[in-house]
Design a protein around this motif. Structure first.
Motif, short mmCIF file in Angstrom:
data_model
loop_
_atom_site.label_atom_id
_atom_site.label_comp_id
_atom_site.label_asym_id
_atom_site.label_seq_id
_atom_site.Cartn_x
_atom_site.Cartn_y
_atom_site.Cartn_z
N ARG A 54 -36.46 -1.68 10.81
CA ARG A 54 -35.20 -2.20 10.28
C ARG A 54 -34.60 -1.19 9.30
NH1 ARG A 54 -34.13 -7.67 12.02
NH2 ARG A 54 -32.16 -7.20 10.98
N LYS A 55 -33.49 -0.61 9.68
CA LYS A 55 -32.86 0.43 8.85
C LYS A 55 -32.40 -0.13 7.50
CE LYS A 55 -31.40 3.54 12.59
NZ LYS A 55 -32.28 2.92 13.59
N GLU A 56 -32.06 -1.42 7.47
CA GLU A 56 -31.60 -2.01 6.21
C GLU A 56 -32.69 -1.92 5.14
OE1 GLU A 56 -31.87 -3.45 9.26
OE2 GLU A 56 -30.57 -5.23 9.35
N LEU A 57 -33.92 -2.11 5.55
CA LEU A 57 -35.02 -2.08 4.59
C LEU A 57 -35.33 -0.66 4.16
CD1 LEU A 57 -37.36 -4.88 5.96
CD2 LEU A 57 -35.40 -5.03 4.44
N ALA A 58 -35.27 0.26 5.11
CA ALA A 58 -35.47 1.67 4.76
C ALA A 58 -34.38 2.14 3.80
CB ALA A 58 -35.47 2.53 6.02
N GLN A 59 -33.16 1.71 4.04
CA GLN A 59 -32.06 2.12 3.18
C GLN A 59 -32.18 1.50 1.80
OE1 GLN A 59 -29.62 4.42 4.26
NE2 GLN A 59 -29.41 4.49 2.02
N ALA A 60 -32.61 0.25 1.73
CA ALA A 60 -32.80 -0.40 0.42
C ALA A 60 -33.84 0.36 -0.40
CB ALA A 60 -33.23 -1.85 0.61
N ALA A 61 -34.92 0.79 0.27
CA ALA A 61 -35.95 1.56 -0.43
C ALA A 61 -35.42 2.91 -0.90
CB ALA A 61 -37.15 1.77 0.48
N ASP A 252 -49.96 -26.16 -7.58
CA ASP A 252 -49.89 -25.55 -8.91
C ASP A 252 -49.69 -24.04 -8.82
OD1 ASP A 252 -50.46 -27.92 -10.63
OD2 ASP A 252 -52.26 -27.97 -9.40
N PHE A 253 -50.19 -23.44 -7.75
CA PHE A 253 -49.98 -22.03 -7.47
C PHE A 253 -49.67 -21.87 -5.98
CE2 PHE A 253 -53.13 -22.06 -10.87
CZ PHE A 253 -52.78 -21.01 -11.71
N VAL A 254 -48.81 -20.91 -5.65
CA VAL A 254 -48.66 -20.45 -4.27
C VAL A 254 -48.92 -18.95 -4.29
CG1 VAL A 254 -47.20 -20.31 -2.23
CG2 VAL A 254 -46.90 -22.20 -3.84
N THR A 255 -49.94 -18.50 -3.59
CA THR A 255 -50.22 -17.07 -3.51
C THR A 255 -49.55 -16.52 -2.26
OG1 THR A 255 -52.33 -17.48 -2.36
CG2 THR A 255 -52.40 -17.23 -4.74
N THR A 256 -48.82 -15.40 -2.42
CA THR A 256 -48.03 -14.87 -1.32
C THR A 256 -48.11 -13.34 -1.27
OG1 THR A 256 -45.91 -14.48 -2.45
CG2 THR A 256 -46.38 -16.75 -1.80
N ALA A 257 -47.68 -12.80 -0.13
CA ALA A 257 -47.53 -11.34 0.08
C ALA A 257 -46.87 -11.16 1.44
CB ALA A 257 -48.87 -10.62 -0.03
N LYS A 258 -47.48 -10.37 2.31
CA LYS A 258 -47.10 -10.09 3.70
C LYS A 258 -45.60 -10.23 4.00
CE LYS A 258 -51.74 -11.00 5.48
NZ LYS A 258 -52.14 -9.60 5.70
N GLY A 259 -45.14 -11.43 4.33
CA GLY A 259 -43.75 -11.63 4.74
C GLY A 259 -42.74 -11.45 3.63
N LEU A 260 -43.20 -11.26 2.39
CA LEU A 260 -42.28 -11.04 1.28
C LEU A 260 -41.45 -9.78 1.50
CD1 LEU A 260 -41.16 -11.57 -1.56
CD2 LEU A 260 -43.23 -10.51 -2.49
N THR A 261 -42.08 -8.75 2.03
CA THR A 261 -41.37 -7.50 2.34
C THR A 261 -41.44 -7.15 3.82
OG1 THR A 261 -43.32 -6.11 2.00
CG2 THR A 261 -41.94 -6.55 0.05
N ALA A 302 -39.42 -4.40 -4.94
CA ALA A 302 -38.56 -5.56 -5.19
C ALA A 302 -37.23 -5.42 -4.44
CB ALA A 302 -38.31 -5.71 -6.68
N ALA A 303 -36.68 -4.22 -4.41
CA ALA A 303 -35.43 -4.01 -3.67
C ALA A 303 -35.63 -4.28 -2.18
CB ALA A 303 -34.94 -2.58 -3.89
N ALA A 307 -33.91 -7.27 0.15
CA ALA A 307 -33.23 -6.97 1.41
C ALA A 307 -33.88 -7.71 2.57
CB ALA A 307 -33.24 -5.46 1.67
N ASN A 308 -35.19 -7.85 2.53
CA ASN A 308 -35.91 -8.58 3.57
C ASN A 308 -35.54 -10.06 3.57
OD1 ASN A 308 -38.25 -8.90 5.53
ND2 ASN A 308 -39.01 -10.15 3.86
N LEU A 309 -35.47 -10.65 2.38
CA LEU A 309 -35.06 -12.06 2.28
C LEU A 309 -33.61 -12.23 2.76
CD1 LEU A 309 -36.68 -12.99 -1.15
CD2 LEU A 309 -37.57 -13.45 1.14
#
Length: 412
Positions: A54-61, A252-261, A302-303, A307-309
């Motif tokens: 996805r070029k959008e994500l590469a460009q955001a980075a 009380d907690f949600v642990t996340t990663a993977k699909g975040l970016t 974070a950027a 963009a991924n979201l």
């Protein structure tokens, strides 16, 4: 002999047979170093939700790296994309008012939740509440807390006792959790960790009413409930940002990663409910949480996450993941009639597994699928994993199923 030590590998076998080098990706396909194309059945490792290339994500980075690549967020330091991301995640968190602790990945997120859970009870004057409880078949990453909490025996063997004051219960029996808590004493238990849909342990959807039952048990005994959504978070479960919201868990907690970016850069996040966060945000307490990572709040990461979201929202990929739930079930369920297959697990999000009678058959089936143009892996004990990008079409899901059947036939 190469210098690279692969994670989760028999390096003797890798040295003998050679590496499978993925050189390029686009959409739901990847290409090896020789130029052969493969349909990516696993979205990398559960993470490439929006597809590869996805070029959008590469460009955001690139844009963010030219402005500010990274800077510490310790103390009072911050940066604009991190502030934006934290507010955004708080807005979609299953529990309103949640605070966001950023990490470098899923194992970091689990470690963070385990430490904050224990520290929370310390601040409440209940220092004896230290036990953390996991489930059989569970996978919670490979840091000290996650390895100890995990319920996949092969991942634990040979390391000795890493974390004291931890226990395990059956993955599918809520009453086993109740009995274990009562045996340990609720005054000694800090938190219970649960994947809403088990991932690496074999893709096991929750038994009916199980999640609500264990959530109720935790509430009754005043034990923190941790939803490990490293796999299921950010739409993988279909129709909602988080499985916790879909199942009404209010964790009380949600642990996340993977699909975040979508895996474009390493990043994780822990969504901490107001109850747990409040003591650490008390303006009069002078209370430090001495925990964090160099790349907590990495500006480029974070950027990319923002963009991924954006892509997930703009392309309605939560709905597409819900579509894949049905198409995976329709295409893969008929494989249950194959002589090598004992079960097809699907129907809860964009994840599925074809379970074989013989564990030893999984590796040859996966190898044959690769030969036929599908990249996947064995999961759990004798399962074949399916967790495609949300942009995979129904026709491509049909191709996955056709090639899986061909590979099963070849392994008879």
């Amino acid at each position: 002999m190469g210098a690279l030590w692969h994670p989760f590998s028999d390096m003797g076998a890798v040295e003998k047979n050679g590496e499978f080098v993925i050189a390029r990706g686009e959409g739901v396909h990847v290409w090896d170093a020789s130029g052969k194309q493969y349909l990516d059945a696993t979205a990398g490792l559960w993470f490439a939700s929006v597809g590869h290339g996805r070029k959008e994500l590469a460009q955001a980075a690139a844009d963010q790296a030219q402005t500010l690549a990274a800077y510490s967020t310790f103390g009072d330091y911050a940066n604009p994309p991190v502030i934006e991301l934290a507010e955004r995640l708080a807005g979609i968190a299953p529990v309103p008012g949640s605070k966001i602790f950023l990490t470098s990945g899923g194992s970091d997120s689990v470690e963070t939740a385990a430490k904050i859970a224990r520290r929370y009870w310390f601040e409440q004057g209940q220092e004896s509440k230290r036990y953390i409880i996991g489930r059989s078949k569970a996978y919670h990453g490979m840091h000290y807390a996650g390895t100890s909490l995990g319920g996949i025996q092969g991942n634990i063997e040979g390391y000795g006792t890493l974390v004291e004051d931890q226990a395990h219960v059956a993955w599918d029996d809520a009453e086993d959790l109740r009995a274990t808590i009562e045996d340990l004493g609720p005054e000694n238990v800090a938190a219970f960790f649960a994947e809403p849909v088990m991932g690496a342990g074999g893709v096991y959807p929750p038994p009916e009413d199980y999640l609500m039952a264990v959530r109720k048990i935790c509430t009754e005994h005043d034990i923190l409930f941790v939803a490990d959504e490293v796999v299921t978070g950010y739409g993988r479960i279909g129709g909602a940002w988080f499985a916790s919201a879909k199942f009404g868990l209010e964790p009380d907690f949600v642990t996340t990663a993977k699909g975040l970016t979508s895996g474009y850069i390493p990043m994780g996040a822990v969504l901490v409910a107001p109850r747990v966060a409040e003591p650490f945000f008390d303006q009069d307490a002078g209370r430090w949480l001495r925990h964090g990572y160099t790349y907590s709040g990495h500006a480029v990461a974070a950027a990319v996450a923002n963009a991924n979201l954006d892509i997930i929202e703009q392309e309605n990929l939560l709905d597409e993941a819900a579509r894949l739930e049905g198409s995976l079930a329709s295409a893969l369920s008929p494989l249950a009639d194959h002589d090598l297959v004992c079960e097809v697990r699907c129907g809860t999000g964009a994840v599925a597994a074809v379970q074989l009678h013989e564990v030893a058959k999984a590796a040859p089936v996966v190898a044959k699928m690769r030969e036929l143009g599908v990249a996947t892996r064995a999961v759990g004990a004798g399962g074949v994993q399916f967790s495609p990008a949300f942009v995979m079409t129904d026709d491509e899901v049909g191709q996955l199923a056709d090639i899986t059947r061909q590979a099963l036939d070849a392994a008879l």
